[in-house]
Design an enzyme around this catalytic site. Sequence first.
Site, PDB file in Angstrom:
ATOM      1  N   ARG A 142     -34.460  11.825  51.662  1.00 14.23           N
ATOM      2  CA  ARG A 142     -33.287  11.598  52.505  1.00 14.23           C
ATOM      3  C   ARG A 142     -33.491  10.285  53.257  1.00 14.23           C
ATOM      4  O   ARG A 142     -34.627   9.819  53.424  1.00 14.23           O
ATOM      5  CB  ARG A 142     -33.104  12.734  53.508  1.00 14.23           C
ATOM      6  CG  ARG A 142     -32.966  14.122  52.888  1.00 14.23           C
ATOM      7  CD  ARG A 142     -32.861  15.172  53.988  1.00 14.23           C
ATOM      8  NE  ARG A 142     -32.679  16.526  53.455  1.00 14.23           N
ATOM      9  CZ  ARG A 142     -33.649  17.393  53.250  1.00 14.23           C
ATOM     10  NH1 ARG A 142     -34.908  17.050  53.531  1.00 14.23           N
ATOM     11  NH2 ARG A 142     -33.404  18.601  52.778  1.00 14.23           N
ATOM     12  N   LYS A 166     -36.024  18.211  57.092  1.00 14.48           N
ATOM     13  CA  LYS A 166     -35.224  18.881  58.113  1.00 14.48           C
ATOM     14  C   LYS A 166     -36.049  19.953  58.806  1.00 14.48           C
ATOM     15  O   LYS A 166     -36.823  20.664  58.175  1.00 14.48           O
ATOM     16  CB  LYS A 166     -33.991  19.516  57.462  1.00 14.48           C
ATOM     17  CG  LYS A 166     -32.945  18.492  57.002  1.00 14.48           C
ATOM     18  CD  LYS A 166     -31.708  19.189  56.480  1.00 14.48           C
ATOM     19  CE  LYS A 166     -30.636  18.173  56.122  1.00 14.48           C
ATOM     20  NZ  LYS A 166     -29.397  18.835  55.615  1.00 14.48           N
ATOM     21  N   HIS A 235     -28.188   8.911  49.224  1.00 11.88           N
ATOM     22  CA  HIS A 235     -28.345  10.306  48.796  1.00 11.88           C
ATOM     23  C   HIS A 235     -28.082  10.480  47.305  1.00 11.88           C
ATOM     24  O   HIS A 235     -28.524  11.472  46.706  1.00 11.88           O
ATOM     25  CB  HIS A 235     -27.414  11.211  49.610  1.00 11.88           C
ATOM     26  CG  HIS A 235     -28.017  12.534  49.965  1.00 11.88           C
ATOM     27  ND1 HIS A 235     -29.002  12.681  50.913  1.00 11.88           N
ATOM     28  CD2 HIS A 235     -27.796  13.788  49.476  1.00 11.88           C
ATOM     29  CE1 HIS A 235     -29.348  13.951  51.009  1.00 11.88           C
ATOM     30  NE2 HIS A 235     -28.634  14.650  50.145  1.00 11.88           N
ATOM     31  N   ARG A 238     -31.206  10.799  45.503  1.00  8.97           N
ATOM     32  CA  ARG A 238     -31.788  12.142  45.641  1.00  8.97           C
ATOM     33  C   ARG A 238     -31.150  13.090  44.617  1.00  8.97           C
ATOM     34  O   ARG A 238     -31.851  13.874  43.970  1.00  8.97           O
ATOM     35  CB  ARG A 238     -31.559  12.639  47.078  1.00  8.97           C
ATOM     36  CG  ARG A 238     -32.108  14.031  47.388  1.00  8.97           C
ATOM     37  CD  ARG A 238     -31.983  14.265  48.898  1.00  8.97           C
ATOM     38  NE  ARG A 238     -32.149  15.651  49.268  1.00  8.97           N
ATOM     39  CZ  ARG A 238     -33.316  16.229  49.532  1.00  8.97           C
ATOM     40  NH1 ARG A 238     -34.430  15.537  49.424  1.00  8.97           N
ATOM     41  NH2 ARG A 238     -33.369  17.504  49.906  1.00  8.97           N
ATOM     42  N   HIS A 261     -35.837  21.988  50.030  1.00 16.48           N
ATOM     43  CA  HIS A 261     -34.763  22.924  50.358  1.00 16.48           C
ATOM     44  C   HIS A 261     -35.360  24.243  50.845  1.00 16.48           C
ATOM     45  O   HIS A 261     -36.230  24.814  50.184  1.00 16.48           O
ATOM     46  CB  HIS A 261     -33.890  23.194  49.134  1.00 16.48           C
ATOM     47  CG  HIS A 261     -32.967  22.068  48.792  1.00 16.48           C
ATOM     48  ND1 HIS A 261     -32.389  21.915  47.543  1.00 16.48           N
ATOM     49  CD2 HIS A 261     -32.507  21.031  49.534  1.00 16.48           C
ATOM     50  CE1 HIS A 261     -31.632  20.836  47.543  1.00 16.48           C
ATOM     51  NE2 HIS A 261     -31.693  20.284  48.729  1.00 16.48           N
ATOM     52  N   TYR A 270     -27.520  21.616  41.233  1.00 13.68           N
ATOM     53  CA  TYR A 270     -27.913  20.635  40.216  1.00 13.68           C
ATOM     54  C   TYR A 270     -27.885  21.223  38.806  1.00 13.68           C
ATOM     55  O   TYR A 270     -27.766  20.482  37.835  1.00 13.68           O
ATOM     56  CB  TYR A 270     -29.294  20.071  40.542  1.00 13.68           C
ATOM     57  CG  TYR A 270     -29.301  19.328  41.852  1.00 13.68           C
ATOM     58  CD1 TYR A 270     -28.596  18.129  41.993  1.00 13.68           C
ATOM     59  CD2 TYR A 270     -29.960  19.833  42.965  1.00 13.68           C
ATOM     60  CE1 TYR A 270     -28.569  17.461  43.200  1.00 13.68           C
ATOM     61  CE2 TYR A 270     -29.935  19.161  44.174  1.00 13.68           C
ATOM     62  CZ  TYR A 270     -29.237  17.983  44.284  1.00 13.68           C
ATOM     63  OH  TYR A 270     -29.203  17.314  45.486  1.00 13.68           O
TER      64      TYR A 270
END
Length: 291
Positions: A142, A166, A235, A238, A261, A270
């Site tokens: 990110r 995150k 992004h 990514r 994630h 995806y």
Amino acid sequence: MGDWLGHLLAERRLAPLSVEAYRQDLEDFLRFCEELHQGLPHECGERELRLYLAWMRAQDRAGRTLARHISALRSFFAYAQEAGAVKVDPARFLENPKLPAPLPSVLSREEVDRILEMPDMRDRLGFRDRCMLELFYAAGLRVSEMCGLRPLDIDAQRGVLRVFGKGSRERLVPLHALVLRLLDDYISQWRPLFSPRENLLFLNRSGRGLSRQYVWKMVKKYVAQAGITRSIFPHTFRHSFATHLLEGGADLRSVQLLLGHADISATEIYTHVQAERLLSVHRQHHPRSRA
């Protein structure tokens, strides 16, 4: 409100930008309640919540904006009930709107190669930019993760990159030999030319860390130079990283870990991208599809 915001930062470990968005959402709701009751003493209960959401829908607010407001209000009132500030949580029955899940845009391998060739490797800025572009694609980072990297986050001996994603969740991402060589050259030869004033890997002309806005502009510049006219963002690299891994035979769980994630449902999108690409190839090349 201050205690709740502190709770979001310290215990739920939300990103500062997310906490700021939640603060603004709650203030918007409280302002609505003030106007609704014309400044008279009142409580913000279930009736006010439903009127507020109906008003937001009437304003044609985007579904994701509405979902974030609901998330902020549910979080605030759940915290207030736990703290004893309210007896009953008025947001307990609020439901998030169903949002469409648009497929992410993905670069082809040829497009990635073209973009990576654009920076001028004879220049300190160009070499730095090439390293960043390579890392975006090699590690699926990110923008915030890229801006926060430090030199010691690269373990060249083990061939891995330590990333704080995150919620400050740490993950290790393997790096291929080419990007490791580039990073070694950058750290030993080119980074000192920026006269570092901060302990960050990638620096601006003044030796300080890069802003998210700068990284966005940098990517858009090289995308334009590569002759790609559609909208490409950091992004997108990514998304391309994850999609190309799955196309190469990687399993979904491994891709989830590499992307950082927390929930595998975020990674499953995806597989839909992969299916759409296969369908497109079939339509283009199968003789009966063309007919």
